[in-house]
Design an enzyme around this catalytic site. Structure first.
Site, PDB file in Angstrom:
ATOM      1  CG  ASN A 167      50.591  19.689  50.050  1.00 60.72           C
ATOM      2  OD1 ASN A 167      51.239  20.102  51.003  1.00 60.72           O
ATOM      3  ND2 ASN A 167      51.149  19.325  48.907  1.00 60.72           N
ATOM      4  CG  HIS A 208      45.361  19.274  47.259  1.00 62.93           C
ATOM      5  ND1 HIS A 208      45.867  20.396  46.665  1.00 62.93           N
ATOM      6  CD2 HIS A 208      46.344  18.359  47.128  1.00 62.93           C
ATOM      7  CE1 HIS A 208      47.073  20.187  46.208  1.00 62.93           C
ATOM      8  NE2 HIS A 208      47.375  18.959  46.460  1.00 62.93           N
ATOM      9  CB  CYS A 231      39.064  17.908  44.391  1.00 66.53           C
ATOM     10  SG  CYS A 231      37.733  16.911  45.055  1.00 66.53           S
TER      11      CYS A 231
END
Length: 424
Positions: A319, A321, A355
């Site tokens: 995904n 991240h 993040c």
């Protein structure tokens, strides 16, 4: 095979007569029957290494050109030319019989050796999942999978790390979704979620570890899902020692949906809920929820600070991240002095922001009481913050956490000291 070759050399295989009473070797060990060679009426004679066909005519010359005539090589079953009836060519095909007996003997010997090995080393086979794929339990409500703790999954304490356990938790969750047939192209997303551009995002996780497994241990992870709120799904795990059945760790987590394009939280659509809600288990969490509010932690009040943390490409999941397990390693970057003397007993994490690959983070740790002492128990607070220039707001919280630590046993401290002394 040696016996077969020897027998074949002593007893040449000949063509049994239609009514010679020869038996098929297929009755022994379900092996295929002997080859029917009654249609071939030639016989070879070995003379000095040259194969000469018996009764074959010499080539005739027609207009000074040779024409090979093989009239004696008949393929008609009604031919009146038969090989001489002898004792040898009326015997059954002993080579096929010996091959079948040899195969049965080798199979029995292999099974006996395996049974003897299991008796000598029960610790290596108890509870093993032969293919490592796990199994569905209770009509898809529960999923169980076994893991063998590898040498690269243990740390200086000679035990598996918390990251290892959480990776096993994550693997069983994905395999559970896959096994019940609701896994789409995304990371644990369903086909309907893929259509709507949604994916799961972890918001909170709590893990309690009673004992860490060691190298060579085989552990069993059980997992299931439950409804926690209207737009919140809970997933729980139990980790046991396969040999003793002892519960080693428990974990509970909360998940919400996020839009891939907007990166905002989303409600769970009815079409998506319909794909997994019949797999919900009506059971309380395996660990009590830590409802204590995590106070704000700033660099001025932190005991330990570690800055300049950046994700590697291997830290990203599909995904795009950072994987939730990676945050734990960053949190502990500012808690190394605690880790040298204490063992993690529990951890509670609250995920605030995702993040991504261009982020730069700072890890802060605060020890209850202002420092490390010789007590048997230590509590810590943690936070990961965005640094200036990253893709998040400077000072924005990425993950907040609380950890509880227990004092290591003497053997663990001694092993850690030896490891440190060996690194020159």
């Amino acid at each position: 095979m040696v016996a077969t070759a020897a027998t074949a050399s002593m007893f040449p295989v000949s063509s049994p007569e239609p009514h010679s009473g020869a038996k098929k070797s297929g009755k022994h060990g379900n092996e295929p029957g002997s080859v029917d060679v009654r249609r071939i009426k030639t016989k070879s004679v070995n003379s000095g290494g040259i194969q000469v066909k018996h009764k074959s005519q010499a080539p005739k010359e027609v207009n000074r050109s040779k024409i090979h005539v093989m009239n004696d090589l008949k393929t008609d079953d009604n031919s009146t030319s038969h090989a001489p009836r002898t004792f040898m060519n009326q015997l059954p095909d002993w080579s096929m019989l010996l091959a079948a007996i040899t195969t049965i003997f080798l199979a029995a010997e292999k099974q006996w050796m395996l049974l003897e090995w299991k008796t000598k080393r029960p610790d290596m086979v108890v509870g093993l999942d032969p293919f490592g794929l796990g199994r569905i339990v209770q009509d898809g409500l529960l999923f169980r999978q076994n893991f063998s703790i590898r040498s690269y999954e243990i740390g200086a304490d000679r035990t598996a790390s918390i990251e290892t356990l959480m990776n096993h938790f994550q693997e069983t969750a994905l395999n559970h979704t896959k096994s019940v047939g609701i896994l789409g192209d995304g990371f644990s997303s369903t086909p309907e979620m893929d259509k709507m551009n949604l994916f799961w995002a972890l918001t909170k996780m709590r893990v309690i570890v009673d004992r860490y497994p060691t190298w060579g241990d085989v552990v069993e992870v059980s997992t299931w899902i439950a409804q926690n709120a209207k737009n919140n799904v809970r997933r729980d795990w139990l980790l046991r020692d396969c040999k003793s059945g002892e519960i080693l760790a428990r974990a509970s987590s909360n998940w919400v949906m996020m839009n891939k394009e907007t990166r905002r939280l989303s409600k769970i659509p009815d079409e998506v809920r319909g794909q997994f809600e019949h797999y919900f288990v009506d059971a309380p969490p395996v660990v009590d929820d830590d409802c204590r509010k995590l106070p704000k932690l700033e660099e001025a009040t932190a005991d330990y600070v570690r800055s300049g943390l950046t994700p590697k490409w291997s830290d990203l999941d599909i995904n795009q991240h950072v994987n939730n397990v990676r945050y734990i390693g960053w949190i502990f970057e500012s808690a190394t002095q605690v880790m040298e003397r204490y063992e993690l007993a529990s951890i509670t994490l609250e995920y605030r922001r995702e993040c991504r690959k261009d982020s730069v983070l700072k890890s802060l740790t605060s020890v209850a009481g202002g420092g490390i002492d010789d007590s048997n128990h230590v509590d810590c607070q943690h936070v990961l913050l965005f640094e200036g220039g990253s893709d998040g707001a400077p000072g924005g919280e990425v993950v907040k956490g609380r950890t509880e630590w227990r004092q290591k046993c003497k053997n663990q401290i001694r092993n850690t000291d030896h490891s440190s002394a060996g690194n020159v």
